[in-house]
Design a protein around this motif. Sequence first.
Motif, PDB file in Angstrom:
ATOM      1  N   GLU A   1       0.842  -1.193   0.000  1.00 17.13           N
ATOM      2  CA  GLU A   1       0.000   0.000   0.000  1.00 17.13           C
ATOM      3  C   GLU A   1       0.878   1.243   0.000  1.00 17.13           C
ATOM      4  O   GLU A   1       1.687   1.452   0.917  1.00 17.13           O
ATOM      5  CB  GLU A   1      -0.892   0.000   1.233  1.00 17.13           C
ATOM      6  CG  GLU A   1      -1.643   1.282   1.497  1.00 17.13           C
ATOM      7  CD  GLU A   1      -2.826   1.502   0.576  1.00 17.13           C
ATOM      8  OE1 GLU A   1      -2.619   1.413  -0.657  1.00 17.13           O
ATOM      9  OE2 GLU A   1      -3.928   1.751   1.076  1.00 17.13           O
TER      10      GLU A   1
ATOM     11  N   GLU B   1       0.431   7.868  -2.014  1.00 17.75           N
ATOM     12  CA  GLU B   1      -0.564   7.803  -3.078  1.00 17.75           C
ATOM     13  C   GLU B   1      -1.976   7.801  -2.506  1.00 17.75           C
ATOM     14  O   GLU B   1      -2.877   8.476  -3.009  1.00 17.75           O
ATOM     15  CB  GLU B   1      -0.337   6.553  -3.926  1.00 17.75           C
ATOM     16  CG  GLU B   1      -1.264   6.422  -5.111  1.00 17.75           C
ATOM     17  CD  GLU B   1      -0.941   5.178  -5.923  1.00 17.75           C
ATOM     18  OE1 GLU B   1      -1.703   4.180  -5.808  1.00 17.75           O
ATOM     19  OE2 GLU B   1       0.078   5.192  -6.639  1.00 17.75           O
ATOM     20  N   ALA B   2      -2.186   7.054  -1.435  1.00 17.89           N
ATOM     21  CA  ALA B   2      -3.502   7.015  -0.790  1.00 17.89           C
ATOM     22  C   ALA B   2      -3.896   8.391  -0.270  1.00 17.89           C
ATOM     23  O   ALA B   2      -5.048   8.828  -0.418  1.00 17.89           O
ATOM     24  CB  ALA B   2      -3.503   5.995   0.346  1.00 17.89           C
TER      25      ALA B   2
ATOM     26  N   ARG C   1      -2.825  11.307  -1.418  1.00 17.07           N
ATOM     27  CA  ARG C   1      -3.114  12.178  -2.565  1.00 17.07           C
ATOM     28  C   ARG C   1      -4.501  11.913  -3.113  1.00 17.07           C
ATOM     29  O   ARG C   1      -5.202  12.838  -3.538  1.00 17.07           O
ATOM     30  CB  ARG C   1      -2.069  11.969  -3.668  1.00 17.07           C
ATOM     31  CG  ARG C   1      -0.723  12.594  -3.405  1.00 17.07           C
ATOM     32  CD  ARG C   1       0.106  12.660  -4.685  1.00 17.07           C
ATOM     33  NE  ARG C   1       0.263  11.345  -5.288  1.00 17.07           N
ATOM     34  CZ  ARG C   1       1.276  10.523  -5.009  1.00 17.07           C
ATOM     35  NH1 ARG C   1       2.164  10.872  -4.108  1.00 17.07           N
ATOM     36  NH2 ARG C   1       1.370   9.351  -5.615  1.00 17.07           N
ATOM     37  N   GLU C   2      -4.906  10.661  -3.123  1.00 14.19           N
ATOM     38  CA  GLU C   2      -6.209  10.289  -3.682  1.00 14.19           C
ATOM     39  C   GLU C   2      -7.341  10.466  -2.685  1.00 14.19           C
ATOM     40  O   GLU C   2      -8.517  10.313  -3.038  1.00 14.19           O
ATOM     41  CB  GLU C   2      -6.163   8.836  -4.162  1.00 14.19           C
ATOM     42  CG  GLU C   2      -5.189   8.616  -5.325  1.00 14.19           C
ATOM     43  CD  GLU C   2      -5.057   7.149  -5.699  1.00 14.19           C
ATOM     44  OE1 GLU C   2      -5.662   6.300  -4.993  1.00 14.19           O
ATOM     45  OE2 GLU C   2      -4.376   6.855  -6.701  1.00 14.19           O
ATOM     46  N   GLY C   3      -7.010  10.787  -1.444  1.00 11.82           N
ATOM     47  CA  GLY C   3      -8.028  11.019  -0.434  1.00 11.82           C
ATOM     48  C   GLY C   3      -8.761   9.770   0.007  1.00 11.82           C
ATOM     49  O   GLY C   3      -9.914   9.835   0.457  1.00 11.82           O
ATOM     50  N   ARG C   4      -8.121   8.617  -0.103  1.00  6.45           N
ATOM     51  CA  ARG C   4      -8.770   7.353   0.291  1.00  6.45           C
ATOM     52  C   ARG C   4      -8.131   6.811   1.560  1.00  6.45           C
ATOM     53  O   ARG C   4      -6.970   7.110   1.879  1.00  6.45           O
ATOM     54  CB  ARG C   4      -8.673   6.327  -0.832  1.00  6.45           C
ATOM     55  CG  ARG C   4      -7.258   5.967  -1.255  1.00  6.45           C
ATOM     56  CD  ARG C   4      -7.264   4.906  -2.345  1.00  6.45           C
ATOM     57  NE  ARG C   4      -5.944   4.661  -2.876  1.00  6.45           N
ATOM     58  CZ  ARG C   4      -5.035   3.890  -2.305  1.00  6.45           C
ATOM     59  NH1 ARG C   4      -5.320   3.273  -1.164  1.00  6.45           N
ATOM     60  NH2 ARG C   4      -3.843   3.708  -2.861  1.00  6.45           N
TER      61      ARG C   4
ATOM     62  N   GLU D   1       2.935  11.511   6.328  1.00  5.06           N
ATOM     63  CA  GLU D   1       3.169  11.349   4.900  1.00  5.06           C
ATOM     64  C   GLU D   1       4.587  10.910   4.581  1.00  5.06           C
ATOM     65  O   GLU D   1       4.793   9.990   3.790  1.00  5.06           O
ATOM     66  CB  GLU D   1       2.873  12.664   4.178  1.00  5.06           C
ATOM     67  CG  GLU D   1       2.993  12.575   2.679  1.00  5.06           C
ATOM     68  CD  GLU D   1       2.702  13.888   2.006  1.00  5.06           C
ATOM     69  OE1 GLU D   1       2.464  13.879   0.791  1.00  5.06           O
ATOM     70  OE2 GLU D   1       2.739  14.935   2.684  1.00  5.06           O
TER      71      GLU D   1
END
Length: 249
Positions: A10, A14-15, A17-20, A94
């Motif tokens: 994971e 990236e998670a 940035r994508e807001g997930r 982050e």
Amino acid sequence: MTDDTTAGAEDVAEALREGRPIREHGPYLVLIADERLEFTKRHIAVATPTGDEILEAAGVLDRASHQVLQLLVTGDAEGLRPSETTDLHAGGVERFVVFRTDRLYRFTLGGRVLDWGANRISGRALLTLARKDPDAFDVWLDRAGRQDRVIDLDETVSLGGSDVERFMTKAVDIAIFVNTRPRRVSKRSLTYLDVVKLAYPDGPFGENYVYTVDYLRGPSRNPEGSLVEGDSVEIKNGMRFDVSFTDKS
């Protein structure tokens, strides 16, 4: 540091940035940098790593002589002790920075209190911590009782004094001349097309028109020269551009 990726891991950055949400199970990919803020991806097994586990992921063998900072999405930089844990699921963690040092140095950046693991810091690193584009922003040293001054991107400033150093960022504002007319520019470099549009904002443009761009009084790396389509040039206050065009029709 070398790039280190794991299939199926994971990617935490990236998670974010994508807001997930970050998934519940590992492994995870995190970004770890040295004091030059050169980041690479490293994998860790758990979502609540300790400072010691971050050092292990970074490949540090002599962990007693190193410090870990965690950079939060809020812009804060906080020390992470060897046995202290951080939670990737909290959504604010982050990136990490690893320093070879036995102490942290404190400064303020835009009013925010930050820690750093080296006794010097560059203008470029300060802008990275402030999440500002180095081409569009300057970083200034706030000197009480004296005139503030700009810190060049590659200049380093000591953090080891008795006072807490205070920095702030401001948008770049550079005065140049284009065909003898004064212009103000809010970035450190200009492309060929940028200069042409400063000279002739309404054209004419098209395949029949060829523009010639010459410059003088540039910075030491490029004091004078010419630009052609696709070129860009670093600029400074007082730089002069001469732009003309030829109609081939």
